[in-house]
Write a protein that holds these residues in place. Structure first.
Motif, short mmCIF file in Angstrom:
data_model
loop_
_atom_site.label_atom_id
_atom_site.label_comp_id
_atom_site.label_asym_id
_atom_site.label_seq_id
_atom_site.Cartn_x
_atom_site.Cartn_y
_atom_site.Cartn_z
N THR A 187 62.82 58.01 -104.33
CA THR A 187 63.52 56.79 -103.92
C THR A 187 64.95 56.70 -104.43
OG1 THR A 187 62.59 55.64 -105.85
CG2 THR A 187 61.37 55.48 -103.77
N ASP A 188 65.33 57.53 -105.38
CA ASP A 188 66.69 57.49 -105.92
C ASP A 188 67.59 58.40 -105.08
OD1 ASP A 188 69.03 57.56 -107.36
OD2 ASP A 188 68.04 57.67 -109.31
N PRO A 189 68.64 57.87 -104.44
CA PRO A 189 69.51 58.72 -103.62
C PRO A 189 70.22 59.80 -104.44
CG PRO A 189 70.44 56.52 -103.88
CD PRO A 189 69.05 56.46 -104.40
N ARG A 190 70.38 59.58 -105.75
CA ARG A 190 70.98 60.63 -106.58
C ARG A 190 70.04 61.83 -106.69
NH1 ARG A 190 72.57 55.86 -108.95
NH2 ARG A 190 74.81 55.60 -109.27
N ASN A 191 68.76 61.56 -106.86
CA ASN A 191 67.79 62.66 -106.90
C ASN A 191 67.75 63.39 -105.56
OD1 ASN A 191 66.92 62.56 -109.55
ND2 ASN A 191 65.36 61.04 -109.13
N LEU A 192 67.83 62.62 -104.46
CA LEU A 192 67.84 63.25 -103.13
C LEU A 192 69.03 64.18 -102.99
CD1 LEU A 192 67.02 63.61 -100.17
CD2 LEU A 192 68.19 61.44 -99.67
N GLY A 193 70.21 63.70 -103.37
CA GLY A 193 71.40 64.54 -103.27
C GLY A 193 71.33 65.76 -104.16
N ALA A 194 70.77 65.60 -105.38
CA ALA A 194 70.66 66.73 -106.29
C ALA A 194 69.68 67.78 -105.75
CB ALA A 194 70.21 66.24 -107.67
N VAL A 195 68.57 67.34 -105.15
CA VAL A 195 67.61 68.28 -104.58
C VAL A 195 68.24 69.04 -103.41
CG1 VAL A 195 65.42 68.47 -103.33
CG2 VAL A 195 65.57 67.02 -105.35
N ILE A 196 68.98 68.33 -102.56
CA ILE A 196 69.66 68.99 -101.44
C ILE A 196 70.65 70.03 -101.94
CG2 ILE A 196 71.28 68.61 -99.54
CD1 ILE A 196 69.90 65.94 -99.05
N ARG A 197 71.36 69.70 -103.01
CA ARG A 197 72.33 70.65 -103.57
C ARG A 197 71.61 71.89 -104.10
NH1 ARG A 197 76.99 69.05 -108.01
NH2 ARG A 197 78.11 71.03 -107.98
N PHE A 252 69.88 77.71 -103.57
CA PHE A 252 68.86 78.75 -103.75
C PHE A 252 68.23 79.21 -102.44
CE2 PHE A 252 68.81 76.60 -107.97
CZ PHE A 252 69.28 77.67 -108.71
N GLY A 253 68.93 78.99 -101.33
CA GLY A 253 68.56 79.63 -100.08
C GLY A 253 67.52 78.93 -99.23
N ALA A 254 67.25 77.66 -99.46
CA ALA A 254 66.31 76.94 -98.60
C ALA A 254 66.94 76.68 -97.24
CB ALA A 254 65.89 75.62 -99.24
N GLN A 255 66.08 76.58 -96.22
CA GLN A 255 66.58 76.34 -94.86
C GLN A 255 66.64 74.86 -94.50
OE1 GLN A 255 64.01 78.99 -95.11
NE2 GLN A 255 65.84 80.20 -95.53
N GLY A 256 66.06 73.98 -95.33
CA GLY A 256 66.10 72.57 -95.00
C GLY A 256 65.26 71.75 -95.95
N VAL A 257 65.41 70.43 -95.82
CA VAL A 257 64.67 69.45 -96.62
C VAL A 257 64.09 68.42 -95.66
CG1 VAL A 257 64.87 67.65 -98.39
CG2 VAL A 257 66.17 69.77 -98.63
N PHE A 258 62.86 68.00 -95.89
CA PHE A 258 62.29 66.91 -95.09
C PHE A 258 61.59 65.91 -95.99
CE2 PHE A 258 59.06 70.21 -95.20
CZ PHE A 258 57.85 69.54 -95.33
N MET A 259 61.53 64.67 -95.52
CA MET A 259 61.03 63.56 -96.33
C MET A 259 60.52 62.47 -95.40
SD MET A 259 64.83 62.43 -97.46
CE MET A 259 66.08 62.06 -96.21
N PRO A 260 59.71 61.53 -95.91
CA PRO A 260 59.21 60.45 -95.06
C PRO A 260 60.29 59.43 -94.72
CG PRO A 260 58.43 60.18 -97.31
CD PRO A 260 59.13 61.50 -97.26
N GLU A 261 60.10 58.75 -93.60
CA GLU A 261 61.07 57.74 -93.18
C GLU A 261 60.99 56.48 -94.03
OE1 GLU A 261 60.32 56.95 -89.11
OE2 GLU A 261 61.10 58.86 -88.38
N TRP A 264 75.00 61.75 -100.45
CA TRP A 264 75.98 62.74 -99.99
C TRP A 264 76.87 63.17 -101.15
CZ3 TRP A 264 77.22 65.42 -95.58
CH2 TRP A 264 78.46 66.03 -95.58
N ARG A 265 77.32 62.21 -101.92
CA ARG A 265 78.24 62.54 -103.01
C ARG A 265 77.54 63.38 -104.07
NH1 ARG A 265 80.02 61.43 -107.91
NH2 ARG A 265 82.26 61.39 -108.28
N THR A 266 76.29 63.06 -104.40
CA THR A 266 75.57 63.84 -105.39
C THR A 266 75.33 65.27 -104.92
OG1 THR A 266 74.44 61.79 -106.02
CG2 THR A 266 73.54 63.82 -106.89
N SER A 267 75.18 65.44 -103.61
CA SER A 267 74.97 66.79 -103.09
C SER A 267 76.25 67.61 -103.11
CB SER A 267 74.45 66.72 -101.65
OG SER A 267 75.48 66.37 -100.74
N ALA A 268 77.37 66.98 -103.46
CA ALA A 268 78.68 67.67 -103.50
C ALA A 268 79.00 68.33 -102.17
CB ALA A 268 78.71 68.70 -104.62
#
Length: 373
Positions: free
Chosen positions: A231-241, A246-255, A266-270
Motif C-alpha cells: 500500500t505504500d507508493p514508496r515501496n511500489l516505486g522501490a520494487v519497480i526500480r 535485475f532484469g524482470a520483464q514487468g510488475v503486476f498488482m491488484p487494482e 514514479w519518483r521513488t522508481s527514479a
C-alpha cells in the motif's frame, strides 16, 4: 428638527439612480460566433472524416508536429493524425485520455491543478493529472516521451546538465514551461522533495496483464514480480526500480487495496517505471495461477518460509516473485497458491525486512544464480 428624521428605528433607503450603460463597448461580445462545427468537421476531433479542407494554420501546425515526431522517432502528439492517446505508461488498459488545458497553469492542486501524492497521504482521484517531481524522474519521463502537459521550474534554480536537458526537451516539444517560486512549488507538491522541477502528466496507463505475461514468457530469462497488497507508493516505486535493475520483464498488482502508480511511486522508481511495464489485475490469485499455467514457478517471500533464498535452485527457470504487504505479509490465499515460500536468513534479531528490501535481496540472488549458471 421637524418630521420623523430623528425617530428611533427609522428606515433609511438610498435612492439609486439609473445604471450607466457601456456605451456600446460590450456589443461585440453579444454577437454570435457562428454555428458549432459537428465532430466530423473538426480537424482536432477523432471523428474527423478528413474530407474537408483544413484551415491553413491547423494544417501547418499538424505538418510541423509530424516532421518533429519523425525526427525524434516517436508518435505525433494527440490531435494529430496518427497520434496515440495522452495517457502515459506502457499500456492502454481502459484509461481515457485527458484534455490538455490552458498550458497546465500554476493553479492550486485543489482546484483544477495537478494532483500530487504528498508523502503517505491518500492517492489522488483516479483519472486526474499528477505532478512528477525530481530531476532524475522528470528527465527519464521526458526521455520516455511521457505526454507531459506542463513543466514547472523554480525561480533561481541551480541549473545542471539535467535541468538544461529537460528545459531544452520541453521547449523542443512545445511543452509550456512555467517559472514558479519555490514556495509555490512546495505548496503544489505538498512538501515532497522536488529539486526545483516538476512536470504535469496525465494518468498512468497500465499494461494489460495478458500482454505482460506473453512478453515475459518469450524472454530468454522470464522473471515477473507480483505485489500482494503493498500500500505504500514508496515501496511500489522501490520494487519497480529493483525489478528493472535485475532484469524482470514487468510488475503486476491488484487494482484494489494496493498502491497505484502515483507521482510518489514514479519518483521513488527514479524513472524506472518508464522502462518497465506495470499491470493491474482484478484478482491476484487468478493472475498467479495464469502464470503457473504458462510455466512459471511462483515463489512467495515469507519470513517463515521453508526454503532459504540462497538455496533457490528454481531461480534459473521462469519465476514469479510475490512480495507481501508491509504489515501482514502474504495473504492466506496467495500464500497457499505459491509453489514455494522463501525466507531470507538474517544474523540479527530483526523480525523481518521491509517489503521493497526483501524484494531487492531476492531479485539480486536470482540474478546472481542466472549469471553464474
Amino acid at each position: 428638527m421637524a418630521g420623523n428624521s430623528q425617530r428611533r428605528g427609522r428606515r433609511v433607503t438610498s435612492k439609486k439612480g439609473a445604471s450607466g450603460g457601456s456605451g456600446g463597448k460590450n456589443r461585440a461580445g453579444l454577437a454570435g460566433k457562428g454555428r458549432t462545427l459537428p465532430a466530423d468537421e473538426r480537424p482536432w476531433h477523432k471523428a474527423y472524416s478528413g474530407t474537408e479542407k483544413l484551415p491553413q494554420r491547423t494544417a501547418w501546425k499538424q505538418d510541423k508536429e509530424r516532421r518533429a515526431a519523425a525526427e525524434e522517432g516517436r508518435a505525433p502528439k494527440a490531435g494529430v493524425p496518427g497520434s496515440k492517446d495522452t495517457t502515459w505508461g506502457r499500456g492502454t488498459q481502459g484509461v481515457k485520455p485527458t484534455r490538455r488545458g490552458g498550458g497546465g497553469g500554476a493553479a492550486p492542486a485543489r482546484r483544477g491543478g495537478p494532483k500530487v501524492a504528498p508523502g503517505r497521504k491518500s492517492n489522488p482521484a483516479k483519472g486526474t493529472p499528477e505532478l512528477l517531481v525530481g530531476r532524475n524522474p522528470v528527465v527519464e519521463a521526458l526521455r520516455a516521451h511521457v505526454p507531459a502537459t506542463a513543466l514547472y521550474v523554480a525561480l533561481g534554480i541551480d541549473a545542471d546538465d539535467r535541468v538544461n536537458e529537460l528545459v531544452r526537451t520541453a521547449a523542443d516539444r512545445g511543452i509550456p514551461i512555467l517559472e514558479v517560486s519555490r514556495a509555490e512549488l512546495d505548496r503544489m507538491t505538498g512538501g515532497v522533495l522536488h529539486q526545483g522541477v516538476g512536470i504535469q502528466v496525465p494518468p498512468y496507463s497500465y499494461e494489460p496483464f495478458e500482454d505482460l505475461l506473453v512478453a515475459s514468457a518469450e524472454a530468454s530469462a522470464p522473471l515477473l514480480v507480483a505485489l500482494d497488497g503493498v500500500t505504500d507508493p514508496r515501496n511500489l516505486g522501490a520494487v519497480i526500480r529493483s525489478a528493472a535493475a535485475f532484469g524482470a520483464q514487468g510488475v503486476f498488482m491488484p487494482e484494489r487495496r494496493a498502491a497505484s502508480m502515483t507521482a510518489t511511486a514514479w519518483r521513488t522508481s527514479a524513472g524506472a517505471a518508464a522502462r518497465l511495464p506495470v499491470s493491474q489485475v482484478t484478482n491476484l490469485t487468478r493472475a498467479i495461477k495464469a502464470c503457473q499455467r504458462a510455466g512459471f514457478v511462483v515463489i512467495g517471500l515469507d519470513a517463515d518460509g521453508e526454503t532459504d533464498v540462497y538455496d533457490l535452485e528454481t531461480a534459473v527457470g521462469p519465476v514469479v516473485v510475490v512480495v507481501g504487504s508491509e504489515g501482514r505479509g502474504l495473504s492466506r490465499l496467495v500464500g497457499e497458491t505459491c509453489d514455494l515460500r522463501v525466507g531470507i536468513p538474517m544474523a540479527s534479531s530483526v523480525e523481518s525486512l521491509n517489503a521493497s528490501v526483501a524484494a531487492a535481496v531476492t531479485l539480486a540472488e536470482i540474478n546472481r544464480r542466472r549469471t553464474v549458471g
